[in-house]
Design a protein around this motif. Structure first.
Motif, mmCIF file in Angstrom:
data_model
loop_
_atom_site.group_PDB
_atom_site.id
_atom_site.type_symbol
_atom_site.label_atom_id
_atom_site.label_comp_id
_atom_site.label_asym_id
_atom_site.label_seq_id
_atom_site.Cartn_x
_atom_site.Cartn_y
_atom_site.Cartn_z
ATOM 1 N N PHE A 162 -15.759 78.497 -17.671
ATOM 2 C CA PHE A 162 -14.708 79.244 -16.980
ATOM 3 C C PHE A 162 -13.389 78.478 -17.002
ATOM 4 O O PHE A 162 -12.316 79.068 -17.180
ATOM 5 N N LEU A 163 -13.458 77.151 -16.841
ATOM 6 C CA LEU A 163 -12.243 76.331 -16.886
ATOM 7 C C LEU A 163 -11.587 76.410 -18.255
ATOM 8 O O LEU A 163 -10.368 76.614 -18.369
ATOM 9 N N VAL A 164 -12.388 76.251 -19.307
ATOM 10 C CA VAL A 164 -11.837 76.279 -20.662
ATOM 11 C C VAL A 164 -11.288 77.665 -20.983
ATOM 12 O O VAL A 164 -10.234 77.798 -21.614
ATOM 13 N N ALA A 165 -11.988 78.711 -20.541
ATOM 14 C CA ALA A 165 -11.487 80.064 -20.771
ATOM 15 C C ALA A 165 -10.167 80.294 -20.049
ATOM 16 O O ALA A 165 -9.239 80.915 -20.597
ATOM 17 N N SER A 166 -10.054 79.780 -18.826
ATOM 18 C CA SER A 166 -8.806 79.951 -18.074
ATOM 19 C C SER A 166 -7.659 79.191 -18.732
ATOM 20 O O SER A 166 -6.498 79.614 -18.637
ATOM 21 N N GLN A 167 -7.954 78.084 -19.423
ATOM 22 C CA GLN A 167 -6.913 77.386 -20.170
ATOM 23 C C GLN A 167 -6.328 78.293 -21.242
ATOM 24 O O GLN A 167 -5.112 78.425 -21.372
ATOM 25 N N GLY A 168 -7.211 78.909 -22.017
ATOM 26 C CA GLY A 168 -6.736 79.773 -23.092
ATOM 27 C C GLY A 168 -6.100 81.051 -22.598
ATOM 28 O O GLY A 168 -5.202 81.598 -23.249
ATOM 29 N N LEU A 169 -6.529 81.536 -21.422
ATOM 30 C CA LEU A 169 -6.030 82.806 -20.910
ATOM 31 C C LEU A 169 -4.702 82.686 -20.175
ATOM 32 O O LEU A 169 -3.920 83.639 -20.146
ATOM 33 N N THR A 170 -4.435 81.526 -19.554
ATOM 34 C CA THR A 170 -3.289 81.456 -18.642
ATOM 35 C C THR A 170 -2.211 80.448 -19.024
ATOM 36 O O THR A 170 -1.057 80.627 -18.631
ATOM 37 N N ILE A 171 -2.546 79.379 -19.738
ATOM 38 C CA ILE A 171 -1.550 78.333 -19.973
ATOM 39 C C ILE A 171 -0.383 78.850 -20.798
ATOM 40 O O ILE A 171 0.768 78.425 -20.605
ATOM 41 N N GLY A 172 -0.646 79.790 -21.702
ATOM 42 C CA GLY A 172 0.454 80.350 -22.478
ATOM 43 C C GLY A 172 1.503 81.015 -21.600
ATOM 44 O O GLY A 172 2.683 81.050 -21.951
ATOM 45 N N SER A 173 1.084 81.550 -20.438
ATOM 46 C CA SER A 173 2.018 82.214 -19.518
ATOM 47 C C SER A 173 2.444 81.314 -18.374
ATOM 48 O O SER A 173 3.604 81.339 -17.947
ATOM 49 N N LEU A 174 1.498 80.504 -17.858
ATOM 50 C CA LEU A 174 1.798 79.659 -16.701
ATOM 51 C C LEU A 174 2.428 78.331 -17.080
ATOM 52 O O LEU A 174 3.257 77.795 -16.347
ATOM 53 N N GLY A 175 2.014 77.779 -18.217
ATOM 54 C CA GLY A 175 2.382 76.408 -18.549
ATOM 55 C C GLY A 175 1.364 75.439 -17.951
ATOM 56 O O GLY A 175 0.622 75.773 -17.015
ATOM 57 N N VAL A 176 1.316 74.230 -18.489
ATOM 58 C CA VAL A 176 0.335 73.239 -18.043
ATOM 59 C C VAL A 176 0.579 72.838 -16.596
ATOM 60 O O VAL A 176 -0.358 72.595 -15.829
ATOM 61 N N ALA A 177 1.847 72.802 -16.166
ATOM 62 C CA ALA A 177 2.165 72.315 -14.826
ATOM 63 C C ALA A 177 1.594 73.218 -13.735
ATOM 64 O O ALA A 177 0.887 72.776 -12.831
ATOM 65 N N VAL A 178 1.905 74.516 -13.805
ATOM 66 C CA VAL A 178 1.409 75.444 -12.792
ATOM 67 C C VAL A 178 -0.108 75.574 -12.883
ATOM 68 O O VAL A 178 -0.801 75.685 -11.865
ATOM 69 N N PHE A 179 -0.645 75.545 -14.090
ATOM 70 C CA PHE A 179 -2.098 75.561 -14.269
ATOM 71 C C PHE A 179 -2.741 74.392 -13.527
ATOM 72 O O PHE A 179 -3.744 74.548 -12.829
ATOM 73 N N THR A 180 -2.128 73.219 -13.662
ATOM 74 C CA THR A 180 -2.664 72.027 -13.008
ATOM 75 C C THR A 180 -2.610 72.150 -11.495
ATOM 76 O O THR A 180 -3.549 71.758 -10.795
#
Length: 323
Positions: free
Chosen positions: A102-120
């Motif tokens: 789920f963590l890895v999937a959320s990386q691919g699903l959201t980082i393109g829109s959120l960025g690494v900072a907000v994801f973190t």
């Protein structure tokens, strides 16, 4: 008095705890790198689930070669099977890979829109609170860990530090709703670290525990990817040619193996805080050394990273609480 040169159990425990914090911080840096890689892979493939399958699948292939090739890995597989048969290891304790998926999937699903900072930020918020609960419930191999004031202060300070570092990016439309995915992934990460520690204890091999994690995670992602294809169709992107975009899985092996090996020395909360510190430092270094169009770390980001390290130090130096 004669000095025998033998370390006391308390000193040995403190040394292991500090060494565990250092290793966990290093693995956190690796997670920041993995997030950047898997986020970019998700953009290239135009499908976060496809990126997660590629990442987890490659990691599983590496482990399927590595574990049977080592004596410790082979013994670990036999030990896990025996532990499951005798009931000393429960089947649900082998499902930590679902949270990793789920963590890895959320990386691919959201980082393109959120960025690494907000994801973190979202992962940290979920992981800090969940780590306290997991330790208190005794799910990890260290058993029940009381929530002392110092440990609670470290968790709260960590969240505040990360919010300080990236707070100026939280106001974008839709950000909070999309951030629910990494928030839930952070909650699952604490549970994953705890149960993977149980598998490692049964197998007496961090590598075997990592293989179990990746096997369960890959199976979970294949089911999710099949549903995704049925609903949305085949991904419109293409497999990239750059080799570095396929390193997410091997990096995940390092992270999971380190966490499974040291959680018995640190507990879930301290492991999570140290990992978070590494993630923040890694994210700052990535933004400084390999900047993107949206990455411009300012004074708040640097101050937040420093404050995160202070928070981890507060929790790491806390004396072991009485059970």
């Amino acid at each position: 008095m004669i000095d025998t040169g033998t370390a006391t159990p308390q000193a040995l425990s403190a040394t292991r705890r500090i060494a565990g914090v250092a290793l966990a911080s290093f693995s956190g840096v690796a997670v920041a790198v993995q997030s950047r890689i898997n986020g970019e892979l998700g953009v290239r493939l135009a499908d976060g689930f496809a990126a997660a399958v590629v990442s987890f699948g490659l990691g599983l292939l590496v482990l399927l070669v590595l574990v049977p090739a080592t004596p410790g890995g082979r013994r670990g597989l036999v030990s896990v099977r025996r532990a499951l048969a005798t009931g000393t290891l429960r089947p649900w304790q082998c499902l930590g890979g679902m949270c990793g998926a789920f963590l890895v999937a959320s990386q691919g699903l959201t980082i393109g829109s959120l960025g690494v900072a907000v994801f973190t930020v979202a992962v940290v918020a979920g992981q800090s609170g969940s780590s306290l609960a997991v330790d208190r419930a005794g799910i990890g191999p260290t058993g029940r860990q009381p929530v002392t004031r110092q440990r609670l202060a470290g968790a709260v300070l960590t969240v505040l530090a990360v919010v300080l570092a990236v707070g100026d990016r939280l106001g974008a439309p839709g950000t909070l709703l999309l951030a629910l995915l990494p928030l839930l992934a952070g909650v699952g990460t604490a549970w994953q670290q705890a149960v993977n520690g149980r598998v490692r204890a049964a197998a007496e091999s961090a590598l075997t525990a990592t293989l179990v994690n990746f096997a369960v995670g890959t199976a979970t992602l294949l089911v999710a990817f099949a549903i995704d294809i049925a609903v949305r169709g085949w991904p419109t992107g293409h497999l990239p040619s750059e080799p570095w975009l396929y390193l997410g899985g091997p990096i995940g092996i390092v992270f999971i193996a380190i966490a499974a090996a040291i959680v018995r020395f640190t507990g879930v909360l301290l492991l999570g805080l140290a990992t978070i510190a590494g993630q923040i430092v890694g994210a700052v270094l990535l933004d400084l050394v390999l900047p993107t169009a949206a990455s411009h770390p300012g004074p708040n980001t640097l101050l937040g990273a420093a404050l995160t390290m202070v928070a981890v130090l507060i929790a790491a130096l806390a004396p072991p609480a009485r059970r």
